[in-house]
Motif scaffolding. Structure first.
Motif, PDB file in Angstrom:
ATOM      1  N   ASP A 299       1.666  15.592  -2.784  1.00 28.69           N
ATOM      2  CA  ASP A 299       2.384  16.461  -3.714  1.00 28.69           C
ATOM      3  C   ASP A 299       3.511  17.250  -3.067  1.00 28.69           C
ATOM      4  OD1 ASP A 299       0.688  15.613  -5.710  1.00 28.69           O
ATOM      5  OD2 ASP A 299      -0.702  17.271  -5.451  1.00 28.69           O
ATOM      6  N   ASP A 300       3.884  16.914  -1.848  1.00 26.27           N
ATOM      7  CA  ASP A 300       4.938  17.647  -1.153  1.00 26.27           C
ATOM      8  C   ASP A 300       6.163  16.749  -1.015  1.00 26.27           C
ATOM      9  OD1 ASP A 300       6.500  19.301   0.348  1.00 26.27           O
ATOM     10  OD2 ASP A 300       5.040  19.616   1.944  1.00 26.27           O
ATOM     11  N   HIS A 301       6.994  16.735  -2.071  1.00 29.24           N
ATOM     12  CA  HIS A 301       8.157  15.843  -2.063  1.00 29.24           C
ATOM     13  C   HIS A 301       9.229  16.289  -1.081  1.00 29.24           C
ATOM     14  CE1 HIS A 301       9.037  18.978  -4.998  1.00 29.24           C
ATOM     15  NE2 HIS A 301      10.309  18.795  -4.706  1.00 29.24           N
ATOM     16  N   TRP A 302       9.153  17.492  -0.568  1.00 27.08           N
ATOM     17  CA  TRP A 302      10.164  17.963   0.389  1.00 27.08           C
ATOM     18  C   TRP A 302       9.835  17.569   1.821  1.00 27.08           C
ATOM     19  CZ3 TRP A 302      14.259  18.586  -2.090  1.00 27.08           C
ATOM     20  CH2 TRP A 302      14.265  19.174  -3.346  1.00 27.08           C
ATOM     21  N   ALA A 303       8.575  17.260   2.103  1.00 20.65           N
ATOM     22  CA  ALA A 303       8.187  16.873   3.464  1.00 20.65           C
ATOM     23  C   ALA A 303       8.404  15.374   3.629  1.00 20.65           C
ATOM     24  CB  ALA A 303       6.727  17.238   3.731  1.00 20.65           C
ATOM     25  N   LEU A 304       9.655  14.995   3.850  1.00 22.20           N
ATOM     26  CA  LEU A 304       9.992  13.582   3.969  1.00 22.20           C
ATOM     27  C   LEU A 304       9.691  13.078   5.371  1.00 22.20           C
ATOM     28  CD1 LEU A 304      13.414  13.660   2.112  1.00 22.20           C
ATOM     29  CD2 LEU A 304      11.164  13.125   1.181  1.00 22.20           C
ATOM     30  N   PRO A 305       9.285  11.821   5.490  1.00 21.08           N
ATOM     31  CA  PRO A 305       9.012  11.277   6.823  1.00 21.08           C
ATOM     32  C   PRO A 305      10.297  11.212   7.639  1.00 21.08           C
ATOM     33  CG  PRO A 305       8.911   9.551   5.171  1.00 21.08           C
ATOM     34  CD  PRO A 305       9.087  10.846   4.434  1.00 21.08           C
ATOM     35  N   GLU A 306      10.204  11.574   8.896  1.00 20.93           N
ATOM     36  CA  GLU A 306      11.360  11.556   9.784  1.00 20.93           C
ATOM     37  C   GLU A 306      11.049  10.725  11.019  1.00 20.93           C
ATOM     38  OE1 GLU A 306      13.010  15.373  10.649  1.00 20.93           O
ATOM     39  OE2 GLU A 306      12.350  16.146   8.728  1.00 20.93           O
ATOM     40  N   PRO A 307      11.192   9.401  10.917  1.00 22.21           N
ATOM     41  CA  PRO A 307      10.912   8.572  12.093  1.00 22.21           C
ATOM     42  C   PRO A 307      12.014   8.707  13.123  1.00 22.21           C
ATOM     43  CG  PRO A 307      11.799   7.237  10.345  1.00 22.21           C
ATOM     44  CD  PRO A 307      11.606   8.625   9.771  1.00 22.21           C
TER      45      PRO A 307
ATOM     46  N   LEU B 159      12.633  16.268 -11.983  1.00 15.58           N
ATOM     47  CA  LEU B 159      11.862  17.314 -11.306  1.00 15.58           C
ATOM     48  C   LEU B 159      10.826  16.644 -10.419  1.00 15.58           C
ATOM     49  CD1 LEU B 159      11.342  19.721 -14.316  1.00 15.58           C
ATOM     50  CD2 LEU B 159      12.934  20.009 -12.414  1.00 15.58           C
ATOM     51  N   PRO B 160      11.225  16.241  -9.223  1.00 17.59           N
ATOM     52  CA  PRO B 160      10.265  15.516  -8.375  1.00 17.59           C
ATOM     53  C   PRO B 160       9.057  16.383  -8.039  1.00 17.59           C
ATOM     54  CG  PRO B 160      12.214  16.136  -7.127  1.00 17.59           C
ATOM     55  CD  PRO B 160      12.481  16.493  -8.549  1.00 17.59           C
ATOM     56  N   TYR B 161       7.908  15.780  -8.084  1.00 18.75           N
ATOM     57  CA  TYR B 161       6.699  16.523  -7.782  1.00 18.75           C
ATOM     58  C   TYR B 161       5.797  15.799  -6.786  1.00 18.75           C
ATOM     59  CZ  TYR B 161       4.441  13.364 -11.075  1.00 18.75           C
ATOM     60  OH  TYR B 161       3.973  12.246 -11.720  1.00 18.75           O
ATOM     61  N   ARG B 162       6.177  14.618  -6.380  1.00 24.33           N
ATOM     62  CA  ARG B 162       5.328  13.857  -5.478  1.00 24.33           C
ATOM     63  C   ARG B 162       6.182  12.835  -4.747  1.00 24.33           C
ATOM     64  NH1 ARG B 162       1.094  11.391  -8.938  1.00 24.33           N
ATOM     65  NH2 ARG B 162       0.309  13.494  -8.942  1.00 24.33           N
ATOM     66  N   LYS B 163       5.756  12.482  -3.543  1.00 27.07           N
ATOM     67  CA  LYS B 163       6.419  11.383  -2.841  1.00 27.07           C
ATOM     68  C   LYS B 163       5.360  10.371  -2.438  1.00 27.07           C
ATOM     69  CE  LYS B 163       6.273  12.812   1.973  1.00 27.07           C
ATOM     70  NZ  LYS B 163       5.565  14.037   1.752  1.00 27.07           N
ATOM     71  N   ALA B 164       5.795   9.149  -2.279  1.00 24.86           N
ATOM     72  CA  ALA B 164       4.910   8.087  -1.815  1.00 24.86           C
ATOM     73  C   ALA B 164       5.602   7.362  -0.672  1.00 24.86           C
ATOM     74  CB  ALA B 164       4.578   7.114  -2.941  1.00 24.86           C
ATOM     75  N   VAL B 165       4.900   7.193   0.418  1.00 22.66           N
ATOM     76  CA  VAL B 165       5.370   6.379   1.521  1.00 22.66           C
ATOM     77  C   VAL B 165       4.583   5.076   1.416  1.00 22.66           C
ATOM     78  CG1 VAL B 165       5.674   6.214   4.021  1.00 22.66           C
ATOM     79  CG2 VAL B 165       5.793   8.448   2.895  1.00 22.66           C
ATOM     80  N   TRP B 166       5.263   3.958   1.499  1.00 24.57           N
ATOM     81  CA  TRP B 166       4.621   2.660   1.244  1.00 24.57           C
ATOM     82  C   TRP B 166       4.979   1.648   2.325  1.00 24.57           C
ATOM     83  CZ3 TRP B 166       8.120  -1.219   0.920  1.00 24.57           C
ATOM     84  CH2 TRP B 166       9.426  -0.869   0.601  1.00 24.57           C
ATOM     85  N   PHE B 167       4.168   0.613   2.389  1.00 24.59           N
ATOM     86  CA  PHE B 167       4.443  -0.517   3.268  1.00 24.59           C
ATOM     87  C   PHE B 167       3.950  -1.790   2.600  1.00 24.59           C
ATOM     88  CE2 PHE B 167       0.269   1.025   4.545  1.00 24.59           C
ATOM     89  CZ  PHE B 167      -0.481  -0.136   4.633  1.00 24.59           C
ATOM     90  N   THR B 168       4.591  -2.896   2.953  1.00 28.12           N
ATOM     91  CA  THR B 168       4.192  -4.210   2.451  1.00 28.12           C
ATOM     92  C   THR B 168       3.845  -5.093   3.640  1.00 28.12           C
ATOM     93  OG1 THR B 168       5.614  -4.024   0.498  1.00 28.12           O
ATOM     94  CG2 THR B 168       4.941  -6.248   1.145  1.00 28.12           C
TER      95      THR B 168
ATOM     96  N   MET C 218      10.083   5.043   1.366  1.00 25.46           N
ATOM     97  CA  MET C 218       9.594   6.260   0.746  1.00 25.46           C
ATOM     98  C   MET C 218      10.214   6.371  -0.637  1.00 25.46           C
ATOM     99  SD  MET C 218      10.207   9.767   0.042  1.00 25.46           S
ATOM    100  CE  MET C 218      11.855   9.815   0.642  1.00 25.46           C
ATOM    101  N   THR C 219       9.433   6.811  -1.607  1.00 23.44           N
ATOM    102  CA  THR C 219       9.891   6.965  -2.972  1.00 23.44           C
ATOM    103  C   THR C 219       9.519   8.364  -3.444  1.00 23.44           C
ATOM    104  OG1 THR C 219       9.461   4.623  -3.375  1.00 23.44           O
ATOM    105  CG2 THR C 219       9.725   6.026  -5.307  1.00 23.44           C
ATOM    106  N   VAL C 220      10.478   9.078  -4.042  1.00 22.78           N
ATOM    107  CA  VAL C 220      10.192  10.376  -4.648  1.00 22.78           C
ATOM    108  C   VAL C 220       9.860  10.100  -6.104  1.00 22.78           C
ATOM    109  CG1 VAL C 220      11.102  12.648  -5.247  1.00 22.78           C
ATOM    110  CG2 VAL C 220      11.671  11.610  -3.041  1.00 22.78           C
TER     111      VAL C 220
ATOM    112  N   VAL D  30       0.861  -1.180   0.000  1.00 31.33           N
ATOM    113  CA  VAL D  30       0.000   0.000   0.000  1.00 31.33           C
ATOM    114  C   VAL D  30       0.897   1.229   0.000  1.00 31.33           C
ATOM    115  CG1 VAL D  30      -1.760   1.286   1.273  1.00 31.33           C
ATOM    116  CG2 VAL D  30      -1.812  -1.224   1.264  1.00 31.33           C
ATOM    117  N   SER D  31       0.573   2.199  -0.846  1.00 37.36           N
ATOM    118  CA  SER D  31       1.338   3.445  -0.871  1.00 37.36           C
ATOM    119  C   SER D  31       0.390   4.625  -0.683  1.00 37.36           C
ATOM    120  CB  SER D  31       2.098   3.593  -2.189  1.00 37.36           C
ATOM    121  OG  SER D  31       1.197   3.735  -3.266  1.00 37.36           O
ATOM    122  N   VAL D  32       0.920   5.671  -0.062  1.00 32.56           N
ATOM    123  CA  VAL D  32       0.175   6.906   0.133  1.00 32.56           C
ATOM    124  C   VAL D  32       1.034   8.024  -0.441  1.00 32.56           C
ATOM    125  CG1 VAL D  32      -0.800   8.511   1.812  1.00 32.56           C
ATOM    126  CG2 VAL D  32      -1.010   6.043   2.181  1.00 32.56           C
ATOM    127  N   ALA D  33       0.535   8.699  -1.472  1.00 36.49           N
ATOM    128  CA  ALA D  33       1.297   9.742  -2.158  1.00 36.49           C
ATOM    129  C   ALA D  33       0.674  11.109  -1.906  1.00 36.49           C
ATOM    130  CB  ALA D  33       1.347   9.455  -3.657  1.00 36.49           C
TER     131      ALA D  33
END
Length: 156
Positions: A93-101, A139-148, A132-134, A88-91
């Motif tokens: 449009d803010d590629h600069w707001a990376l998850p910081e665990p 020109l990155p425009y979106r990020k997706a955080v995913w889990f399996t 996480m995938t940019v 499952v991925s959640v994308a």
């Protein structure tokens, strides 16, 4: 009153034998519940009932992060359902707001006592893999955080 318009559709089959489903919905307070219900329904009908509770919790965490920490107009939830696992991925449009665990091995006392900030720790504990995938190439425009998540007995 905010109107929520969500669309779900099945994409062409995954080359590895899975099916891909997508949901796009507005970045509202209802996004987490709608995503949770979408994933639960999808896993129930695709014979992954044993993964429903963990998937609901993980997708809630990721969608809530996108809602709280980005100004993206749309949150996009994707699910690739295979015979033994689901990704499952959640994308947004803010590629600069990376998850910081926080550090997973040594969870500081302050983190344990906070009201929030443990979502990615939960995902780390429940998922077979996550990351996480940019998206967007040069020109990155979106990020997706995913889990399996995988059926019992499946190894990475």
């Amino acid at each position: 009153m905010t109107r929520v318009h969500a669309t779900a559709y099945s994409a062409p089959p995954d080359p590895q034998g899975g099916e891909i489903y997508r949901l796009a919905l507005p970045n509202t307070t209802n996004a987490a519940k709608l995503s949770r219900d979408f994933i639960a329904s999808l896993l129930t009908v695709s014979r992954h009932r044993g993964l429903v509770d963990d998937a609901r919790l993980c997708v809630t965490e990721l969608v809530t992060n996108a809602h709280r920490h980005t100004r993206t107009p749309l949150i996009r939830v994707g699910a690739t359902v295979q015979r033994k696992q689901v990704t499952v991925s959640v994308a947004d449009d803010d590629h600069w707001a990376l998850p910081e665990p926080p550090a997973f091995r040594e969870v500081r006392k302050e983190v344990r006592e906070q009201e929030g900030g443990r979502g990615l720790l939960i995902v780390e504990q429940l998922a077979l893999a996550w990351g996480m995938t940019v998206l967007g190439g040069c020109l990155p425009y979106r990020k997706a955080v995913w889990f399996t998540l995988a059926q019992a007995g499946t190894t990475p």
